[in-house]
Enzyme design. Structure first.
Site, PDB file in Angstrom:
ATOM      1  N   TYR A  45       0.847  -1.202   0.000  1.00  0.00           N
ATOM      2  CA  TYR A  45       0.000   0.000   0.000  1.00  0.00           C
ATOM      3  C   TYR A  45       0.876   1.243   0.000  1.00  0.00           C
ATOM      4  CZ  TYR A  45      -5.043   0.112   0.078  1.00  0.00           C
ATOM      5  OH  TYR A  45      -6.351   0.128  -0.309  1.00  0.00           O
ATOM      6  N   GLU A  47      -0.531   4.865  -0.633  1.00  0.00           N
ATOM      7  CA  GLU A  47      -1.318   6.076  -0.930  1.00  0.00           C
ATOM      8  C   GLU A  47      -0.445   7.312  -0.777  1.00  0.00           C
ATOM      9  OE1 GLU A  47      -4.312   5.413   1.956  1.00  0.00           O
ATOM     10  OE2 GLU A  47      -5.831   4.897   0.466  1.00  0.00           O
ATOM     11  N   ASP A 210      -5.635  13.724 -25.352  1.00  0.00           N
ATOM     12  CA  ASP A 210      -5.683  12.312 -24.962  1.00  0.00           C
ATOM     13  C   ASP A 210      -4.979  11.552 -26.084  1.00  0.00           C
ATOM     14  OD1 ASP A 210      -6.247   9.673 -24.580  1.00  0.00           O
ATOM     15  OD2 ASP A 210      -8.362   9.948 -24.118  1.00  0.00           O
ATOM     16  N   THR A 236      -3.164   6.030 -22.253  1.00  0.00           N
ATOM     17  CA  THR A 236      -3.129   4.685 -21.682  1.00  0.00           C
ATOM     18  C   THR A 236      -1.706   4.187 -21.889  1.00  0.00           C
ATOM     19  OG1 THR A 236      -3.822   3.806 -23.823  1.00  0.00           O
ATOM     20  CG2 THR A 236      -5.548   4.103 -22.174  1.00  0.00           C
ATOM     21  N   LYS A 239      -1.671   0.359 -25.188  1.00  0.00           N
ATOM     22  CA  LYS A 239      -1.983   0.262 -26.612  1.00  0.00           C
ATOM     23  C   LYS A 239      -0.654   0.251 -27.386  1.00  0.00           C
ATOM     24  CE  LYS A 239      -6.573   2.307 -26.189  1.00  0.00           C
ATOM     25  NZ  LYS A 239      -6.712   2.891 -24.853  1.00  0.00           N
ATOM     26  N   ARG A 245      -1.872  -2.659 -18.640  1.00  0.00           N
ATOM     27  CA  ARG A 245      -3.094  -1.851 -18.678  1.00  0.00           C
ATOM     28  C   ARG A 245      -2.950  -0.754 -17.638  1.00  0.00           C
ATOM     29  NH1 ARG A 245      -5.867  -4.626 -21.957  1.00  0.00           N
ATOM     30  NH2 ARG A 245      -7.392  -2.988 -22.087  1.00  0.00           N
TER      31      ARG A 245
END
Ligand SMILES: Cc1ncc(COP(=O)(O)O)c(C=O)c1O
Length: 409
Positions: A45, A47, A210, A236, A239, A245
């Site tokens: 974790y 954060e 984008d 992203t 691609k 991903r």
């Protein structure tokens, strides 16, 4: 222990090995990207952000983050290297959609106006679909493509004046031509100056890009870069960038704090450090001459396949392609065929692609009158121009056979 899950993974592995993959947004990652995704980093974790990263940020919320701090810093540095930029980068977005949500929330208020590309012409769901957060949270207005299927820059100029948007968005999921980021910037600046002269000196619309689909082409220098023109850039990583991903946001350094806090705590919780590690591996790979050569080949392959479809009598939106994808428009040449039918027909022959709306679409997006074809994944597998020409011929033969069978039946 036998597990249903691993049986299904084997089944999917076999499907991927058997089929020809022409979905323009998919790719095959390297062993090292896979290895990083499956690593112990998934247990951590973290954060927050590495402490010294953004002036004023408060570091992590948990102990034991000194290794992932180094990893996240390294990942950011590597991606700046890929794009030769000093923009700030946030590598925590879990997906392209999360990156877009974070980008909007960093500089906009709900209800603000966004000018984006019409979804029927290639825009993404997160660019203003009424069933997506973007269409629900913001006042979305759209620019179109012209009769030839190219972005209509005159329409952008007119809509800037008509709607006075707070943000202008460039980028698409299904657009096969060069996007002129310098031209967008000039149009935005020109409209803003007119509003200043007319007595509104505070009007400063943001320019967001984008680049999810074309990021790999930008990295390899075969598509013009948005860096230097856009205020915020999202992408992203899975691609043409051929990573895990996920998503990323780049921004001008003065927007760093706004972007970081829009991602955490604004719209996400703990970052996925195993995915950040895999993003860093993809960035290392994207810096290599082999990757640049791969991108050059995938564009050549795309042009060759697109030309073959045209030679076989198909209509292609804009009459060609400059990037990794093209859109076959069936509405005039094959009026009885829907994109959905062709997608399903090819699925049965182990060729995978997706239905797509075409400019001036008359059918619903679930039926659509076109298909989108991309060459990123099969170029990774080493396919050549000749292979792609052969695949185009195979697709044509399958469609002909299907039409002949339905004429008989
Ligand atoms: C242009 C564009 N932006 C954003 C996204 C969303 O990415 P994700 O599926 O990771 O949420 C996509 C996905 O296809 C896309 O094409």
């Amino acid at each position: 222990m036998a597990s249903r899950v691993f049986e299904l993974i084997e089944k999917e592995k076999e499907r991927q090995a058997r089929t020809i993959e022409l979905i323009a947004s998919e790719n095959f990652v390297s062993e090292n990207v896979m290895k990083a995704m499956g690593s112990c980093l998934t247990n951590k974790y973290s954060e927050g952000y590495p402490a010294h990263r953004t002036s004023g940020n408060k570091g992590r919320y948990y102990g034991g983050c000194y290794v992932v701090d180094e990893l996240e810093e390294y990942c950011c540095d590597k991606w700046r290297e890929v794009f030769h930029t000093d923009y700030h980068v946030n590598v925590q977005p879990h997906s392209g959609s999360s990156a877009n949500l974070g980008a909007y929330m960093s500089v906009l208020q709900p209800g603000d106006t966004i000018l984006a590309m019409n979804l029927n012409n290639g825009g993404h769901l997160t660019h203003g679909s009424s069933v997506n957060f973007s269409g629900k949270l913001f006042n979305m207005v759209f620019y179109d493509v012209n009769a030839q299927g190219y972005i209509d820059y005159d329409d952008i100029a007119a809509k800037l004046r008509e709607f006075k948007p707070a943000l202008v968005l460039a980028g698409a999921s299904a657009y096969s031509r060069i996007i002129e980021f310098d031209r967008f910037r000039a149009l935005i600046d020109e409209a803003a100056e007119e509003f200043h002269a007319a007595g509104d000196p505070d009007y400063h619309p943001y320019f967001m890009v984008d680049m999810a689909h074309i990021a790999g082409l930008i990295a390899a220098g075969v598509h013009p870069t948005p860096f230097g023109y856009a205020d915020i850039i999202t992408t992203t990583t899975h691609k043409t960038l051929r990573g895990p991903r996920g998503g990323m946001i780049f921004c001008r350094p003065e927007l760093a704090k706004k972007v970081d806090s829009a991602i955490f705590p604004g719209t996400q919780g703990g970052p996925l450090q195993h995915i950040i590690a895999a993003k860093a591996v993809a960035a290392e790979e994207a810096c290599t001459p082999e990757y640049h050569d791969y991108i050059r080949r995938l564009v050549e392959n795309c042009k060759a396949m697109c030309d073959e479809f045209i030679r076989l009598g198909y209509e292609v939106v804009t009459g060609g392609t400059d990037n990794h994808l093209f859109l076959v428009d069936l509405s005039n040449t094959h009026p009885t065929l829907t994109g959905k039918h062709v997608q399903e027909l090819l699925d049965a022959h182990d060729i995978t692609l997706n239905k797509n709306c075409v400019p001036g679409e008359k059918r619903s997006p679930m039926q659509a009158s076109g298909v989108r074809i991309g060459t990123a994944a099969e170029t990774t597998r080493g396919r050549t121009k000749e292979d792609f020409i052969e695949i185009a011929r195979r697709i044509d033969a399958i469609i002909r056979e299907d039409l002949a069978a339905s004429a008989e039946g």
